[in-house]
Design a protein around this motif. Structure first.
Motif, PDB file in Angstrom:
ATOM      1  N   UNK A  37      41.793  44.432  38.264  1.00 42.81           N
ATOM      2  CA  UNK A  37      41.199  43.219  38.794  1.00 42.81           C
ATOM      3  C   UNK A  37      40.597  43.439  40.181  1.00 42.81           C
ATOM      4  N   UNK A  38      40.712  44.647  40.712  1.00 42.17           N
ATOM      5  CA  UNK A  38      40.058  44.980  41.980  1.00 42.17           C
ATOM      6  C   UNK A  38      38.665  45.561  41.770  1.00 42.17           C
ATOM      7  N   UNK A  39      38.192  45.548  40.542  1.00 44.81           N
ATOM      8  CA  UNK A  39      36.910  46.171  40.248  1.00 44.81           C
ATOM      9  C   UNK A  39      35.770  45.454  40.958  1.00 44.81           C
ATOM     10  N   UNK A  40      35.849  44.127  41.049  1.00 43.00           N
ATOM     11  CA  UNK A  40      34.803  43.375  41.740  1.00 43.00           C
ATOM     12  C   UNK A  40      34.718  43.716  43.213  1.00 43.00           C
ATOM     13  N   UNK A  98      49.373  44.525  40.867  1.00 40.39           N
ATOM     14  CA  UNK A  98      49.092  45.102  42.180  1.00 40.39           C
ATOM     15  C   UNK A  98      47.588  45.109  42.456  1.00 40.39           C
ATOM     16  N   UNK A  99      46.769  45.341  41.417  1.00 38.78           N
ATOM     17  CA  UNK A  99      45.321  45.359  41.629  1.00 38.78           C
ATOM     18  C   UNK A  99      44.804  43.993  42.099  1.00 38.78           C
ATOM     19  N   UNK A 100      45.501  42.916  41.741  1.00 38.37           N
ATOM     20  CA  UNK A 100      45.103  41.595  42.227  1.00 38.37           C
ATOM     21  C   UNK A 100      45.273  41.532  43.744  1.00 38.37           C
ATOM     22  N   UNK A 101      46.390  42.055  44.234  1.00 39.52           N
ATOM     23  CA  UNK A 101      46.613  42.097  45.678  1.00 39.52           C
ATOM     24  C   UNK A 101      45.599  42.976  46.379  1.00 39.52           C
ATOM     25  N   UNK A 102      45.277  44.122  45.776  1.00 41.74           N
ATOM     26  CA  UNK A 102      44.273  45.014  46.360  1.00 41.74           C
ATOM     27  C   UNK A 102      42.928  44.292  46.459  1.00 41.74           C
TER      28      UNK A 102
END
Length: 298
Positions: A37-40, A98-102
């Protein structure tokens, strides 16, 4: 008829760029089972770096450096924040969270730097257009189709003809069996994240080029439109990501082109159309267009 052709060409261009982003989602998921989810925010980072460097390095130099830096940042995020110790195939759900937090951290910092500005990436196409028969097409759209086709072809060749591609496919089939056969999962994951970051940085150029106004702090949210494309195709299928991206791109362009006829659905229907298509397709094929049912051993 001219309007339909115009919408189809715009949809093809959008779909080809969404495919770059969707492939990033897929390659990371194949390598690690993580929904990134940190791709954007990586897409926004690549676009921002190109924007701030193009005056000094020129467009080509700035883009090349931005792609390399974004790839390195993506690989470092996986290695330093997600892969702690030996790779654990059962930790994908936690790592996804974790990727959401990143994403929140990166987007917050980049939004602070961009502020309310619209940044130009200095692309050479500008606002130039050309006539293709009865249709007028922006040069940036044509460049998006050509460059995306070349890059996607190279990525598919990477999957098919390299040792890393074979290792990636083996890890996607069975992580534990691949590890027992000597596949270095940490290296496969790191390269997958680097590749996804590079694709995101490249996609940013075409997503903010004319007729878009430029890079702004919300540009990274565009990557969310490629997420339904990856889901539609099946999260482990690069070919499915390509097909799903074309479907989403065409849907978005047609909805925007015929907004007046679709006014009963609301003025903002174009924003939710990709997700509506995703839901409709998943109702018929829950595993996606190219997805396969997983086998459960009991």
């Amino acid at each position: 008829m001219t309007g339909l052709l115009d919408n189809l060409l715009n949809g093809l261009a959008l779909g080809s760029v969404y495919a770059l982003v969707a492939l990033g989602f897929v390659v990371i998921f194949k390598a690690s089972g993580v929904l990134n989810f940190a791709h954007g925010s990586l897409l926004l980072l690549g676009g921002y770096l190109t924007a701030v460097w193009h005056d000094d390095l020129g467009f080509a130099g700035a883009l090349a450096l931005a792609v390399l830096v974004t790839a390195a940042v993506a690989g470092a995020l996986d290695r330093l924040l997600l892969q702690r110790g030996e790779p654990d195939p059962h930790a994908a759900h936690v790592q996804t969270i974790v990727t959401i937090g990143i994403d929140i951290v990166l987007v917050t910092d980049l939004a602070r730097r961009i502020g309310g500005d619209l940044l130009s990436l200095g692309d050479p196409w500008g606002d130039s257009v050309r006539d293709l028969g009865p249709v007028t097409v922006a040069d940036s759209r044509l460049a998006a189709v050509v460059v995306s086709a070349v890059v996607i072809g190279a990525v598919f060749a990477l999957f098919r003809f390299t040792a890393w591609g074979l290792s990636l496919r083996a890890a996607a089939e069975d992580v534990e069996a691949a590890a027992l056969m000597g596949v270095r999962l940490s290296r496969v994951r790191a390269l997958a994240w680097c590749l996804a970051g590079a694709l995101a940085a490249l996609a940013a150029v075409f997503l903010v080029a004319f007729p878009a106004p430029g890079l702004e702090r919300t540009t990274g949210q565009i990557a969310l439109k490629a997420f339904p494309a990856a889901i539609l195709g099946g999260m482990t299928s690069p070919a499915g990501a390509l097909a799903g991206s074309m479907l989403i791109g065409l849907t978005e362009a047609l909805v925007a082109g015929y907004q007046s006829e679709l006014h009963v659905l609301g003025e903002g229907f174009g924003d939710v159309a990709p997700y509506a298509v995703m839901v409709l397709v998943l109702l018929v094929r829950p595993t996606g267009l190219f997805g396969t049912k997983g086998a459960a051993r009991v």
